[in-house]
Write an enzyme that holds these catalytic residues in place. Sequence first.
Site, PDB file in Angstrom:
ATOM      1  CD  GLU A   1      -2.884  -1.214   2.349  1.00 34.08           C
ATOM      2  OE1 GLU A   1      -2.433  -0.872   3.456  1.00 34.08           O
ATOM      3  OE2 GLU A   1      -4.045  -1.602   2.185  1.00 34.08           O
TER       4      GLU A   1
ATOM      5  CD  GLU B   1      -4.681  -5.616   2.832  1.00 31.22           C
ATOM      6  OE1 GLU B   1      -5.440  -4.788   3.371  1.00 31.22           O
ATOM      7  OE2 GLU B   1      -3.455  -5.645   3.036  1.00 31.22           O
TER       8      GLU B   1
END
Length: 634
Positions: A186, A266
């Site tokens: 991320e 995710e």
Amino acid sequence: MAAAGVLLFVAVSLACLSVSGNLVSGERSFSIDYKHNCFLKDGKPFQYISGSIHYSRIPRYYWRDRLVKMYMTGLNAIQVYVPWNFHEAVQGVHNFTGDRDLEHFLDLANQTGLLVILRPGPYICAEWEMGGLPAWLLQKPNIILRSADTDYAQAVSNWLAVLLPKMKPWLYINGGNIISVQVENEYGSYYACDYNYMRHLRTLFRFFLGEDTVLFTTDGNTDKEMTCGTLEGLYATVDFGTDTNVTEAFSRQRRFEPRGPLVNSEFYTGWLDHWGDQHAVVDAQKVSRVLGEMLTMGANVNMYMFEGGTNFGYWNGADHDTRFRSVVTSYDYDAPLSEAGDPTEKLLAIRDVIKQFRDIPSGPMPPATPKFAYGFVTLRKVGNVSSLLNTLSPLGPVKSQHPLTFEEMKQYYGYMLYRTTLPRDLSEPTPLISPLNGVHDRAYVSVNGVFRGLLERDTALVMNITGQQGDTVDILVENMGRVNFGSKINDYKGLLSNLILGKDVLTDWKIYPLDIDGAIAARWPHSDSRKYFPTPQKEPLPGPAIYMGTLQPNGLAWDTFLKLYEWTKGQVWINGVNLGRYWPARGPQQTLYIPGPLLSTSLPNNITVLELEGAPAHLRVLFMDRPQLSVPVQ
């Protein structure tokens, strides 16, 4: 428009499923088919249905149990983070043994029939201490983490030169079960947006893992995050939860990765808790509905988390948006497998969805592990922390004019005691102030052994004290976990700046690094218990103190949950193992998970408690057969 988008994605996925590759018999391969928008495993179209599991949050004894339950749900892959600080807590010293035996974990997954999506960082977030980065990086002031900063980049190179060669034999193409490897994590949500850093990582990963390994990035579902987090040569994937429009999210992935498989790296089955939050819950029907929608599109999905586990010891992270908020000890995450690894209604709902897309293993789901309510144990006080410094800080104090941080003292986790004296008589209540918000994260203040109150980061920056010139001032500072996400991960601990008392700057400090874990691992205080007798008093005095007791064996070593009713805040050890923090007064978590294998069936089980503020008069703790994670916050 959304319906048309779904039909387009379905058509693409069906095209993928109609492909068949020609592969030499026995040759293993895993790759991206950009023409048909899918993964190819051994030359055939492949869709993974995966779940996240963190070996660092589960005792080794239970790894196989959790993996089998994931396999029996119908998953064909798992996703695994590697926390750098878990393996290199001290710079240059690497630990891959016991609960840190990553290769044993990969081997168990392989034996179970599960492929692996590896996420080796070096930064992982994961609500883990400092996002997995080792705190010793902070010894260089002004280091720019997650960037091409020379010192940081060198440390990363050194670490990956240890880790990645261990992983190479486990790649699917080399006969193992790792099908893809994430680079960083991320990164688009981090302010630095340093493409040179990402290029440096890409070079390292290619050097150690080879040109044929599928490398990918994962970023949040926004243009900014995808722009800063993606890099040519790394396959761009997205992450999002149940409240996101699936078609829009995958359309964004398509803008950055026009061809190739759809991937949600995710998909959030639940969420984390902070101390002082309500317990997070995500509806099982929502999870199964959105999962079905993605699988229908032919997307590859990893559910985060499938089992969360526990932030044992000091491994919880923290967030700092408007203020510092520490993550609780439980990482239950409202996941399909509970903190204790038990199947939930959410798991059964997910399994029913997966059944529609692939054959799932026949046979029963392994049951929940047995639990036992061992009942009450009454503890007795060992002593105040300030009276136990010879044991808890065997090397003695470091003297300094001004306070030193945990990092400067090379004590990265836990607790440290700062001692000085009152510079003059204070007959009237006088403010003790942390003017630069320099208490990281909580300070427990005593004068001549009498607890006077606390200072807390972002929350309580001033308190009043009285006393005589020369009185001893003890300030026990607790590191409550370093920030794991965002721009404030350079999270130094301890007293970061001077404290001001009235018009005086406090100086001439003695700083005691506390090795409470080391003392308890050496069986203290139980090995010395004849020294300690309960002090006859109606109410235990407030302030940081150690308490001890024993849970007598009854022939069972089953999972249990420890409730510290009316205790305030602190840390618990069972048989020398640090279970984590408790803070029932702030909630929502009220119980600590104790894995059965930590208990002895034949010897007394030693309980040690560090209570920081105030113990109840009854001094009892309760072993229950179920968790309490969602008591409403006051």
